[in-house]
Design a protein around this motif. Structure first.
Motif, PDB file in Angstrom:
ATOM      1  N   GLY A   8      45.925  47.710  33.782  1.00 19.91           N
ATOM      2  CA  GLY A   8      45.272  47.587  35.274  1.00 19.91           C
ATOM      3  C   GLY A   8      46.300  48.543  36.124  1.00 19.91           C
ATOM      4  N   PHE A   9      45.833  48.255  37.460  1.00 18.85           N
ATOM      5  CA  PHE A   9      46.635  49.257  38.446  1.00 18.85           C
ATOM      6  C   PHE A   9      47.475  48.436  38.927  1.00 18.85           C
ATOM      7  CE2 PHE A   9      46.966  49.872  43.171  1.00 18.85           C
ATOM      8  CZ  PHE A   9      47.053  51.287  43.144  1.00 18.85           C
ATOM      9  N   PRO A  10      48.778  49.218  39.555  1.00 16.52           N
ATOM     10  CA  PRO A  10      49.548  50.487  38.992  1.00 16.52           C
ATOM     11  C   PRO A  10      50.508  50.308  37.887  1.00 16.52           C
ATOM     12  CG  PRO A  10      50.346  49.906  40.970  1.00 16.52           C
ATOM     13  CD  PRO A  10      49.817  48.804  40.441  1.00 16.52           C
ATOM     14  N   GLY A  78      39.078  46.683  33.966  1.00 15.50           N
ATOM     15  CA  GLY A  78      37.673  46.076  33.701  1.00 15.50           C
ATOM     16  C   GLY A  78      36.831  47.016  34.426  1.00 15.50           C
ATOM     17  N   TYR A  79      37.045  47.277  35.568  1.00 20.35           N
ATOM     18  CA  TYR A  79      35.991  48.271  36.265  1.00 20.35           C
ATOM     19  C   TYR A  79      35.776  49.346  35.436  1.00 20.35           C
ATOM     20  CZ  TYR A  79      38.346  46.065  40.459  1.00 20.35           C
ATOM     21  OH  TYR A  79      39.085  45.316  41.270  1.00 20.35           O
ATOM     22  N   ILE A  80      36.755  49.947  34.712  1.00 24.59           N
ATOM     23  CA  ILE A  80      36.426  50.677  33.770  1.00 24.59           C
ATOM     24  C   ILE A  80      35.605  50.718  32.524  1.00 24.59           C
ATOM     25  CG2 ILE A  80      37.598  52.539  32.298  1.00 24.59           C
ATOM     26  CD1 ILE A  80      40.042  52.387  34.068  1.00 24.59           C
ATOM     27  N   GLY A 223      48.055  33.745  36.442  1.00 26.25           N
ATOM     28  CA  GLY A 223      47.644  34.532  37.572  1.00 26.25           C
ATOM     29  C   GLY A 223      46.864  35.572  36.990  1.00 26.25           C
ATOM     30  N   HIS A 224      46.880  36.857  37.797  1.00 28.71           N
ATOM     31  CA  HIS A 224      46.282  38.022  37.319  1.00 28.71           C
ATOM     32  C   HIS A 224      46.807  38.655  36.236  1.00 28.71           C
ATOM     33  CE1 HIS A 224      43.576  41.288  38.879  1.00 28.71           C
ATOM     34  NE2 HIS A 224      44.533  42.075  38.802  1.00 28.71           N
ATOM     35  N   MET A 225      47.878  38.446  35.801  1.00 29.83           N
ATOM     36  CA  MET A 225      48.450  38.953  34.401  1.00 29.83           C
ATOM     37  C   MET A 225      48.483  38.297  33.517  1.00 29.83           C
ATOM     38  SD  MET A 225      49.242  41.949  35.549  1.00 29.83           S
ATOM     39  CE  MET A 225      50.381  42.651  34.474  1.00 29.83           C
TER      40      MET A 225
HETATM   41  C1  MLT Z   1      44.539  45.753  39.156  1.00 36.07           C
HETATM   42  O1  MLT Z   1      44.882  44.939  38.989  1.00 36.07           O
HETATM   43  O2  MLT Z   1      44.301  46.864  38.620  1.00 36.07           O
HETATM   44  C2  MLT Z   1      44.088  45.842  40.741  1.00 36.07           C
HETATM   45  O3  MLT Z   1      44.607  44.979  41.438  1.00 36.07           O
HETATM   46  C3  MLT Z   1      42.586  46.053  40.998  1.00 36.07           C
HETATM   47  C4  MLT Z   1      42.105  46.023  42.352  1.00 36.07           C
HETATM   48  O4  MLT Z   1      43.109  46.665  43.255  1.00 36.07           O
HETATM   49  O5  MLT Z   1      41.127  46.101  42.747  1.00 36.07           O
END
Ligand code: MLT
Length: 247
Positions: A8-10, A78-80, A223-225
């Motif tokens: 993910g970013f960054p 995931g967007y990728i 969470g997100h990670m």
């Molecule tokens: C990520 O974790 O890659 C970013 O939070 C994605 C985002 O900013 O949309």
């Protein structure tokens, strides 16, 4: 079947530190630093998700991997992943999407990303690090695993400002895949941390139900990670999925 883990970013490949070993017992694992991130050369201007997806395909070419892969991406990864599905479907055997979204940014989020990109270029990466870091983790992990949180902070702080700006602008222009999920015929696994503050678990559950052959796994107290916070639960789901689609 090769597995490609897209961060993910960054961040960089180290966010998969708990997955690489266990998955490597079952498959060849490739965990690159995307262009601009980690040990890769910085990127500039605007870097679309489609270009990252083509970079992943190019990396597979370089590694002479022509068999279809299991693509696993977290958040921006995931967007990728959606772009990889669209642009390189023949290279895909299965898709794991962790803590991500299928919708595009709305006007408010896009504006916020542009402001953040300009500020990072003027003031440095700290503005993004400070605002993002607390949102990355579940409450318990953020409070009680300071060393791991600090390691993630260091990765973020070492990311060049131009890379951060280029990726923010790339994400802000990404396509909306939410109405296309029904077209994904590949097997998919959707994983989300219960407390994800960036990609809501409920939204990820809906993504899974819109993809015909998808399973949804929610990771409690993460969470997100999620892959970094609760590796055992995430690895169990990933290995099961890998074995299912390898057979
Ligand atoms: C990520 O974790 O890659 C970013 O939070 C994605 C985002 O900013 O949309």
């Amino acid at each position: 079947m090769p597995v490609i883990l897209v961060h993910g970013f960054p961040l960089d490949h180290s966010m998969w530190q708990h997955q690489i070993g266990p998955l490597a017992e079952h498959a060849r694992v490739i965990a690159p630093d995307l262009p601009g991130f980690g040990a890769s050369d910085p990127i500039e201007d605007i870097y679309p998700m489609s270009r990252f997806a083509d970079d992943v395909a190019g990396l597979l070419d370089e590694l002479q991997i022509d068999q279809p892969v299991l693509f696993c991406g977290l958040s921006m990864g995931g967007y990728i992943g959606w772009e990889f599905w669209q642009r390189h479907p023949q290279r895909l055997r299965g898709l794991i999407v962790c803590d991500s979204r299928a919708v595009a940014d709305d006007a408010v989020v896009r504006k916020g990303r542009e402001v953040a990109a300009s500020r990072v270029l003027e003031e440095g990466v700290q503005v993004v690090v400070d605002s993002m870091l607390p949102k990355l983790f579940g409450k318990e992990f953020f409070e009680h695993h300071r060393q791991q949180v600090d390691r993630v902070r260091q990765v973020m702080e070492q990311t060049p400002p131009h890379t951060i700006a280029a990726a923010l602008r790339g994400m802000s222009q990404r396509a909306d895949f939410s109405s296309r999920l029904g077209e994904i015929t590949h097997p998919a696994l959707v994983i989300c941390g219960e407390e994800d503050a960036i990609s809501a678990a409920e939204e990820m559950r809906q993504i899974a139900s819109a993809i015909p052959a998808a399973r949804y796994v929610e990771i409690p107290a993460a969470g997100h990670m999620a892959p970094l916070e609760r590796p055992q639960a995430v690895n169990t789901a990933m290995v099961e999925f890998l074995n299912q689609i390898s057979g």
